[in-house]
Design an enzyme around this catalytic site. Structure first.
Site, short mmCIF file in Angstrom:
data_model
loop_
_atom_site.label_atom_id
_atom_site.label_comp_id
_atom_site.label_asym_id
_atom_site.label_seq_id
_atom_site.Cartn_x
_atom_site.Cartn_y
_atom_site.Cartn_z
N GLU A 40 -23.41 -4.46 1.72
CA GLU A 40 -24.17 -4.64 2.96
C GLU A 40 -24.29 -6.12 3.29
OE1 GLU A 40 -28.88 -4.68 4.13
OE2 GLU A 40 -28.21 -3.16 2.71
N LYS A 129 -33.97 4.62 2.83
CA LYS A 129 -34.24 3.38 2.12
C LYS A 129 -35.75 3.19 2.05
CE LYS A 129 -33.96 -1.55 3.36
NZ LYS A 129 -33.24 -2.53 4.22
N SER A 180 -31.99 -10.36 -3.75
CA SER A 180 -31.87 -11.69 -4.35
C SER A 180 -31.75 -11.67 -5.86
CB SER A 180 -33.06 -12.55 -3.94
OG SER A 180 -34.28 -11.97 -4.35
#
Length: 208
Positions: A40, A129, A180
């Site tokens: 993504e 999600k 991250s």
């Protein structure tokens, strides 16, 4: 590749927020080599549509590739023109979901409540999600799973780490979106590979 096929291979979405077109192929190639099958590129990255176009040209046969942070129908249209097939959003916008499905894209919208989840599914979402996961701990996911159809894959996203995947998995997660803790701009390829291997190893253990 369908969402089901990609999830069967590896139920981890690599979220490459901040990536540039010049680095996207090496980064994605490293992830695919480790065993990832969903990539993504959030639309608030530099030149995201160019990155997605390059990724599709190089890896469409090997992965489900697309965009994240998709907020409007126009952005769905722009994603479709790149050849990307994965549409990920942080929210539940039924018009965006319906447009994605109309264009044959895989729709993976964000949700945080039962009302949003069922609205997304009614609009045609392929999966859900759970976002942000840090505000929705495993106990919340367990309660949501009690009412959601078993066929629906729920992927927690937000502050997912190797050390907290097991609790979400036990609560009913079918996979995860990784941000991250996997990749951030400037991550060296060797470091990226090591982090990807750690995540892939953990999901393999959870699935065994």
């Amino acid at each position: 590749m369908t969402l089901h096929e990609a999830m069967q291979r590896c139920p981890l979405v690599a979220i490459l927020r901040g990536i540039t077109p010049d680095e996207c192929l090496e980064v994605a190639g490293t992830l695919l080599d480790v065993g990832f099958s969903m990539i993504e590129v959030p639309l608030n990255s530099p030149q995201p549509l160019e990155s997605i176009t390059r990724l599709v040209q190089a890896y469409a046969a090997d992965a489900l590739i697309g965009a994240g942070t998709v907020l409007t129908e126009d952005e769905v249209d722009a994603l479709a023109r790149t050849g990307g097939r994965l549409m990920v959003a942080p929210n539940t916008n039924v018009r965006v979901i319906a447009r994605a499905r109309q264009l044959g894209l895989v729709a993976l919208p964000g949700f945080a409540t039962p009302s949003e989840a069922f609205a997304a599914l009614d609009a045609g979402a392929d999966g859900l999600k759970l976002f942000p996961a840090e505000a929705n701990p495993p106990t919340v996911l367990k309660a949501l799973r009690a009412v959601l159809p078993q066929r629906v894959s729920v992927l927690p996203v937000g502050s997912i780490r190797v050390d907290n995947m097991r609790e979400y998995w036990a609560a009913g997660a079918a996979g995860f979106g990784l941000g991250s803790a996997l990749y951030r701009p400037g991550t060296a390829i060797a470091q990226l590979r090591a982090q990807a291997v750690a995540f892939k190893g953990e999901i393999d253990r959870l699935r065994s």
